[in-house]
Design a protein around this motif. Structure first.
Motif, mmCIF file in Angstrom:
data_model
loop_
_atom_site.group_PDB
_atom_site.id
_atom_site.type_symbol
_atom_site.label_atom_id
_atom_site.label_comp_id
_atom_site.label_asym_id
_atom_site.label_seq_id
_atom_site.Cartn_x
_atom_site.Cartn_y
_atom_site.Cartn_z
ATOM 1 N N ALA A 35 0.834 -1.203 0.000
ATOM 2 C CA ALA A 35 0.000 0.000 0.000
ATOM 3 C C ALA A 35 0.872 1.257 0.000
ATOM 4 C CB ALA A 35 -0.931 -0.014 1.207
ATOM 5 N N ARG A 36 1.938 1.237 0.769
ATOM 6 C CA ARG A 36 2.822 2.404 0.856
ATOM 7 C C ARG A 36 3.619 2.601 -0.430
ATOM 8 N NH1 ARG A 36 4.699 0.889 7.074
ATOM 9 N NH2 ARG A 36 2.622 1.266 7.985
ATOM 10 N N ALA A 37 4.066 1.505 -1.041
ATOM 11 C CA ALA A 37 4.816 1.615 -2.297
ATOM 12 C C ALA A 37 3.934 2.173 -3.409
ATOM 13 C CB ALA A 37 5.371 0.244 -2.691
ATOM 14 N N LEU A 38 2.680 1.729 -3.457
ATOM 15 C CA LEU A 38 1.756 2.230 -4.466
ATOM 16 C C LEU A 38 1.502 3.725 -4.264
ATOM 17 C CD1 LEU A 38 -0.289 1.781 -6.783
ATOM 18 C CD2 LEU A 38 -1.974 1.156 -5.029
ATOM 19 N N LYS A 39 1.270 4.105 -3.027
ATOM 20 C CA LYS A 39 1.015 5.514 -2.714
ATOM 21 C C LYS A 39 2.207 6.375 -3.095
ATOM 22 C CE LYS A 39 -0.653 8.410 1.100
ATOM 23 N NZ LYS A 39 -1.067 8.407 2.539
ATOM 24 N N CYS A 71 -6.301 3.820 2.078
ATOM 25 C CA CYS A 71 -7.021 3.309 0.918
ATOM 26 C C CYS A 71 -8.528 3.447 1.099
ATOM 27 C CB CYS A 71 -6.703 1.831 0.680
ATOM 28 S SG CYS A 71 -4.969 1.487 0.354
ATOM 29 N N GLY A 72 -9.225 3.609 -0.016
ATOM 30 C CA GLY A 72 -10.663 3.456 -0.049
ATOM 31 C C GLY A 72 -10.998 2.048 -0.491
ATOM 32 N N VAL A 73 -12.276 1.807 -0.824
ATOM 33 C CA VAL A 73 -12.695 0.479 -1.265
ATOM 34 C C VAL A 73 -13.511 0.578 -2.551
ATOM 35 C CG1 VAL A 73 -12.612 -0.761 0.923
ATOM 36 C CG2 VAL A 73 -14.625 0.618 0.381
ATOM 37 N N ASP A 74 -13.310 -0.415 -3.396
ATOM 38 C CA ASP A 74 -14.090 -0.579 -4.618
ATOM 39 C C ASP A 74 -15.081 -1.709 -4.372
ATOM 40 O OD1 ASP A 74 -14.987 -1.109 -7.268
ATOM 41 O OD2 ASP A 74 -13.327 -2.524 -7.534
ATOM 42 N N CYS A 75 -16.379 -1.376 -4.375
ATOM 43 C CA CYS A 75 -17.433 -2.361 -4.101
ATOM 44 C C CYS A 75 -18.227 -2.629 -5.373
ATOM 45 C CB CYS A 75 -18.379 -1.843 -3.016
ATOM 46 S SG CYS A 75 -17.583 -1.556 -1.420
#
Length: 420
Positions: A35-39, A71-75
């Motif tokens: 998550a941190r690498a993506l950000k 992060c948010g979420v994709d539902c």
């Protein structure tokens, strides 16, 4: 290239003493690092956000870890929206991307004030009828034809059921503006599990150019471009992993070449990476319980396709490690199977592995996404537990294994199954 697990034999033996196999094991440390690498890769874009695809690993403990990382979420369904709400996501924390969507799903998305991503032009009036049109809304583009990178065909969007044509997108934004929408997003998913660094930059160019066209033709303010998922992982040992920093840099170049000259330098970039975020940070832990010697050599595990459907469903490769035998010669050819009454219930076919003995711990790699989530109950098989390997080295049960009582719970035969 050697594929290494995030857990060693000694650790795993300790976990198995507390939680019997089979179970899916997740690595908290690895999840946070991804998550941190993506950000960091997209830090150049102030509005960047990852919306984790809940469908990949629908577990609230995992969602809470990602929530802590921003992060948010994709539902994509009512129950995924419910899970998101229970975890404290709301409003622009939630991207709702669905297709063939029931009214109650749209109504729940509006209740949570989620960002809705429409899959079809007819859904505009359907959403208006069953709920209301929000101020911020998105539509999913399907450009048709084939999607290629460097003359290599990656996928066939024209054969996919998802999204609107370019002409429909233009009509849709005009219609949405008439209905009171004020800001818009653009979304597309053109290829699955790509391990090339060029996928996102190529997709970004398509979407950025179309964003400019949409703005010019409709006057719509484009608030975000959602690159969706599709960034894959190296399931096989000889595959190179995606360099997410290079991916982010490639998207930045496209952004600066296309959007900024068009006066659209405030557009946010969103991603929806389920597989990339979780697959390498999960594994299926099993025990060898049978061996069979007929026309081929078979090893039977205490898991089956109900625990990991991908190999049976479309021949997907998952690397296998026999714990404690990582350095032993792979001089035995096995079909590694489960116990379903289906001949495709095979985790591996003609796989060269070390000699496997009954009782060996056999681990299947890269099951952290679309592993447990695709489980089912055929043959009355029960879905396994999920366990989290915490950053401090302890193991925590984050979903118990199903029991026969769970399997019988939806039968309306009062008392018939109480003894179970």
């Amino acid at each position: 290239m050697e594929k290494k697990l995030f857990v060693n034999k000694e650790q795993l033996e300790g976990i198995v003493k507390e939680f019997p196999t089979p179970f899916h094991l997740y690595d908290e440390k690895g999840i946070r690092e991804r998550a941190r690498a993506l950000k960091q890769a997209f830090a150049w874009n102030p509005g960047f956000r990852e919306y984790f695809a809940v469908k990949a690993t629908p577990n609230p403990f995992i969602l809470k870890i990602l929530q802590e990382e921003g992060c948010g979420v994709d539902c994509s369904s009512l129950t995924e929206l419910m899970m998101a709400e229970a975890c404290g996501f709301s409003g622009t924390d939630i991207m709702f991307s669905s297709n063939d969507t029931p009214a109650e799903d749209f109504q729940m998305a509006r209740k949570l004030d989620a960002t809705i991503n429409l899959d079809d032009i007819t859904h505009i009036d359907f959403l208006k009828k069953v709920s209301s049109i929000p101020k911020l809304i998105s539509c999913r583009l399907n450009p048709g034809g084939y999607f290629s990178i460097a003359n290599s065909i990656m996928d066939n969007p024209g054969d996919a059921k998802y999204g609107l044509t370019k002409e429909q997108m233009i009509d849709a934004y005009r219609r949405l503006l008439e209905l009171g929408a004020e800001e818009f997003g653009i979304h597309a998913f053109l290829a699955s599990n790509t391990t090339t660094n060029e996928y996102y930059p190529t997709l970004a160019r398509i979407l950025f150019e179309f964003a400019v066209e949409l703005h010019e033709k409709t006057g719509a303010k484009i608030a975000f471009v959602n690159l969706s998922g599709g960034v894959g992982v190296p399931y096989r040992p000889d595959q190179e992993p995606v360099d997410i920093a290079a991916v982010g840099e490639g998207v930045r170049k496209a952004y600066e070449e296309i959007l900024i000259p068009a006066g659209m330098g405030d557009v946010a970039i969103f991603t929806e990476l389920g597989r990339y975020m979780l697959a390498p940070n999960g594994c299926l832990v099993t025990t060898a319980i049978h061996e069979k010697h007929i026309y081929k050599e078979y090893i039977g595990l205490d898991a089956c396709a109900a625990n990991l459907m991908r190999p049976a469903m479309y021949g997907a490769y998952h690397h296998i490690t026999v714990m404690g035998k990582e350095n032993a010669p792979c001089d035995h050819k096995y079909d590694v199977t489960g116990g379903l009454c289906e001949n495709n219930d095979k985790f591996a076919i003609d796989r060269m592995l070390p000699k496997i003995d009954i009782g060996d711990l056999v681990v299947l790699h890269d099951t952290g996404a679309h592993g447990f989530a695709m489980g089912y109950n055929y043959n009355g098989k029960l879905r396994s537990a999920e366990v989290l390997l915490c950053e401090d080295g302890t193991a925590k049960l984050i979903r118990r294994a199903e029991t026969p009582k769970d399997y019988f719970a939806t039968f309306d035969f009062t008392g018939l199954f109480d003894k179970y």
